[in-house]
Design an enzyme around this catalytic site. Structure first.
Site, short mmCIF file in Angstrom:
data_model
loop_
_atom_site.label_atom_id
_atom_site.label_comp_id
_atom_site.label_asym_id
_atom_site.label_seq_id
_atom_site.Cartn_x
_atom_site.Cartn_y
_atom_site.Cartn_z
N GLY A 84 0.84 -1.20 0.00
CA GLY A 84 0.00 0.00 0.00
C GLY A 84 0.87 1.24 0.00
O GLY A 84 2.10 1.15 -0.01
N ALA B 85 1.05 8.46 3.56
CA ALA B 85 1.39 9.87 3.40
C ALA B 85 2.86 10.05 3.03
O ALA B 85 3.21 10.98 2.31
CB ALA B 85 1.08 10.59 4.70
N ASP C 176 -5.26 9.78 14.57
CA ASP C 176 -5.86 9.42 13.27
C ASP C 176 -6.38 7.98 13.33
O ASP C 176 -6.09 7.18 12.44
CB ASP C 176 -4.86 9.62 12.14
CG ASP C 176 -5.54 9.67 10.77
OD1 ASP C 176 -6.78 9.84 10.72
OD2 ASP C 176 -4.84 9.52 9.74
N ASP D 95 0.28 3.05 11.62
CA ASP D 95 0.36 4.45 11.22
C ASP D 95 0.32 5.43 12.40
O ASP D 95 -0.71 6.05 12.68
CB ASP D 95 -0.74 4.78 10.20
CG ASP D 95 -0.39 6.06 9.44
OD1 ASP D 95 0.64 6.68 9.78
OD2 ASP D 95 -1.12 6.42 8.51
N THR E 239 -9.02 12.51 9.99
CA THR E 239 -9.76 12.26 8.76
C THR E 239 -11.23 12.61 9.05
O THR E 239 -11.74 12.24 10.11
CB THR E 239 -9.62 10.77 8.38
OG1 THR E 239 -8.23 10.45 8.39
CG2 THR E 239 -10.20 10.45 7.02
N ASP F 276 -4.97 -10.13 30.72
CA ASP F 276 -4.93 -8.68 31.00
C ASP F 276 -6.35 -8.18 31.24
O ASP F 276 -6.96 -7.55 30.38
CB ASP F 276 -4.27 -7.99 29.79
CG ASP F 276 -4.18 -6.49 29.98
OD1 ASP F 276 -4.28 -6.03 31.14
OD2 ASP F 276 -4.02 -5.78 28.97
N ASP G 24 -4.93 -2.92 30.16
CA ASP G 24 -3.94 -1.83 30.07
C ASP G 24 -2.66 -2.24 29.35
O ASP G 24 -1.70 -1.48 29.28
CB ASP G 24 -3.63 -1.24 31.46
CG ASP G 24 -2.99 -2.27 32.39
OD1 ASP G 24 -2.83 -3.43 31.98
OD2 ASP G 24 -2.66 -1.90 33.53
N ASP H 259 9.99 -10.05 35.21
CA ASP H 259 9.92 -8.60 35.07
C ASP H 259 11.33 -8.04 34.87
O ASP H 259 11.92 -7.43 35.75
CB ASP H 259 9.25 -8.01 36.33
CG ASP H 259 9.20 -6.50 36.30
OD1 ASP H 259 9.30 -5.93 35.19
OD2 ASP H 259 9.06 -5.89 37.37
N GLU I 23 30.38 -5.60 20.45
CA GLU I 23 29.12 -5.87 19.74
C GLU I 23 27.94 -5.91 20.72
O GLU I 23 26.86 -5.42 20.42
CB GLU I 23 29.22 -7.19 18.95
CG GLU I 23 29.96 -6.98 17.64
CD GLU I 23 30.42 -8.28 16.97
OE1 GLU I 23 30.58 -8.26 15.75
OE2 GLU I 23 30.63 -9.29 17.66
P1 AMP Z 1 0.77 3.75 6.12
O1 AMP Z 1 1.76 4.55 5.37
O2 AMP Z 1 1.31 3.29 7.44
O3 AMP Z 1 -0.57 4.43 6.24
O4 AMP Z 1 0.51 2.42 5.24
C1 AMP Z 1 -0.07 2.43 3.97
C2 AMP Z 1 -0.78 1.11 3.68
O5 AMP Z 1 0.17 0.05 3.63
C3 AMP Z 1 -1.77 0.72 4.77
O6 AMP Z 1 -3.04 1.26 4.55
C4 AMP Z 1 -1.78 -0.81 4.66
O7 AMP Z 1 -2.68 -1.25 3.66
C5 AMP Z 1 -0.37 -1.13 4.23
N1 AMP Z 1 0.43 -1.44 5.42
C6 AMP Z 1 1.07 -0.57 6.23
N2 AMP Z 1 1.72 -1.19 7.23
C7 AMP Z 1 1.47 -2.51 7.07
C8 AMP Z 1 1.86 -3.70 7.80
N3 AMP Z 1 2.63 -3.62 8.88
N4 AMP Z 1 1.43 -4.90 7.35
C9 AMP Z 1 0.64 -4.96 6.23
N5 AMP Z 1 0.24 -3.90 5.51
C10 AMP Z 1 0.65 -2.68 5.91
#
Ligand code: AMP
Length: 495
Positions: free
Chosen positions: A57, A60, A174, A195, A214, A367, A371, A404, A451
């Protein structure tokens, strides 16, 4: 190797950053193991470590593709951003680094996991967990409207992630079904929030003033540019409305039509669809879509709403998984810091996805208050059902002491995954060999103190002695480094 770049530090001042103020470590005992230590910023060509696959996908900042990690064979999601597209605009730059910082620190079953972060001359690449079941949005569209138990199953997970974010000062800003992915197209799927590009870490005394979001999901006070974390609760209210009816509460042909409805807070819950919805669900939606943010419930109050408390679980698979996980938790022991570190590394970076998914269901079932971390009381409630109070208390004390690892008084998600996984699969030959190769950054066939320091010592002030000591605890032939045989022997002592 190094930490997030200087521009990241300049870009966002976050609570996460503040909590990472360097700690002085004068002995191996003082070392704290946290999953974020393994989220490494690599300044190498990503194609050295990943084979790129199909596009998932676009967002932005850039595109998201499937990538296969060459060492572990794991499929991951790689978001690639052109430096040129973010370097000119400070706001965009801030948003990008906010996402890195938030995801690096987030340790929750319903928040997508960040594995690592690459930077080459032209691009940044964020490597996250691949969530294969598509967007919740598509699932709603294909199912029209969901039954209440299924809607509650998804909604609880959203609220749990939001509750975790808010208790860590993170506001997402969002939340919408497009940013909620499912691990499979199934009514019992695990949901992941993605996102965090518009998220911010706030100090509660400050009001937020930037308009993000949105139209369908934006809270009225965000339009007035004076808001706090309750804007996420409004968006959750809109999402619940859509889950139960298949339609948005505030609609219109154009953005301005939608926004004018949002500003007035006018929506309806009438007609055949809503007649079938319970009063408890409607009451919860009404409380979340309250025009006065101060009167909206918090995420933790929503989790305690009658609708969610009284809703029967759509599946009882969790109870079987929980029993197994608790048994493994009971027998968890690790003496050495390096054993803890390697197990945390495998649990967060290398473990089989199906197994993590099952343990994540068990974690969510344990959980009780949602939380995103397990308290002594939550564990006690479980153990008391199979043993007397005194024995249960002793058991829980022991578990807290052993598991922990970061000493925050709770069992965090990754700590739970590490300690409740089947030992033979967590410490499989393949996982141990892959972990060794990833710790052995220069590919010399041996892990040096330097390392280890590069991984565990990036956020602490320490002297070389600490790291030499850590290696010395495992180094049997006295050459000052750890070879594969020594590494495996150290880990296999855990059986
Ligand atoms: P984003 O830029 O995070 O809004 O991602 C754009 C699109 O990529 C999203 O609407 C998803 O369809 C796809 N996408 C983003 N992250 C993932 C992920 N971790 N696993 C699968 N698809 C993802």
């Amino acid at each position: 190797m190094g930490c997030i770049s200087n521009s990241a530090r300049k870009g966002t001042v976050t609570k996460a950053n503040k909590s990472q103020e360097s700690k002085v470590v004068s002995s191996t005992e003082d070392l704290q193991i946290q999953p974020r230590q393994f989220v490494v910023h690599r300044e190498t060509d990503i194609l050295k470590d990943y084979t790129m696959g199909p596009k998932l996908g676009s967002g932005a900042f850039g595109s998201v593709r499937v990538g296969t990690h060459k060492i572990s064979g794991q499929q991951r999601a790689i978001k690639t951003i052109k430096k040129s597209s973010i370097s000119e605009d400070q706001l965009v730059k801030d948003k990008f680094f906010a996402e890195v910082e938030v995801l690096k620190t987030a340790d929750h079953p319903n928040i997508v996991r960040l594995y690592e972060f690459y930077e080459d001359q032209l691009h940044f690449h964020l490597v996250t967990e691949l969530v294969k079941g598509g967007e919740l949005f598509d699932y709603i569209v294909s199912s029209k409207n969901l039954s209440e138990p299924v809607a509650a199953h998804f909604f609880k997970q959203i609220l749990s992630a939001v509750n975790y974010c808010h208790s860590n000062g993170i506001v997402h800003r969002d939340l919408k079904p497009e940013n909620l992915l499912l691990d499979r197209q199934d009514s019992s799927a695990t949901l992941k929030v993605i996102d965090f590009g518009t998220s911010i870490v706030i100090d509660h005394s400050k009001r937020l003033t930037h308009r993000y979001g949105t139209s369908y999901y934006i809270a009225p006070e965000v339009l007035k540019k004076n808001y706090d974390e309750k804007c996420d609760i409004w968006s959750c209210g809109v999402i619940l409305y859509i889950l139960l009816s298949g339609k948005p509460p505030f609609y219109g042909e154009t953005d301005s039509e939608i926004l004018s409805r949002v500003e007035k807070g006018v929506y309806q819950m009438k007609g055949a669809t809503w007649d079938r919805v319970s009063v408890n669900a409607k009451n919860l939606i009404k409380s979340m879509l309250n025009m006065k943010p101060q009167d909206r419930p918090s995420a933790s109050q929503c989790l305690e709403s009658n609708w969610l408390i009284l809703m029967p679980e759509a599946t009882n698979q969790a109870s079987i998984l929980t029993a197994e996980a608790l048994e493994n938790l009971t027998s968890f022991r690790a003496e050495k810091k390096l054993q803890h570190a390697v197990m945390t590394f495998i649990a967060t970076q290398l473990m089989n996805k199906n197994e993590v998914s099952q343990l994540s269901q068990a974690f969510r079932a344990l959980d009780a208050n949602g939380d995103g971390k397990l308290s002594k009381d939550e564990l006690l409630a479980q153990y008391q059902s199979t043993m007397g109070l005194n024995q249960a208390e002793e058991e829980v004390e022991r578990i807290m002491k052993e598991v922990d690892v970061d000493g925050n008084g709770f069992i965090d998600y990754s700590e739970f995954i590490m300690a409740s996984a089947k030992r033979e699969s967590l410490l499989s030959k393949q996982n141990l060999e892959n972990a060794f190769r990833l710790f052995d950054y220069d590919n010399s066939g041996k892990i040096s103190a330097k390392e280890i320091r590069n991984i565990l010592g990036r956020e602490v002030i320490s002297n070389d002695e600490v790291w030499r000591d850590l290696v010395g605890q495992v180094d049997q032939n006295g050459d000052g480094e750890i070879d594969l045989r020594e590494f495996k022997e150290m880990m296999l002592k855990l059986f």
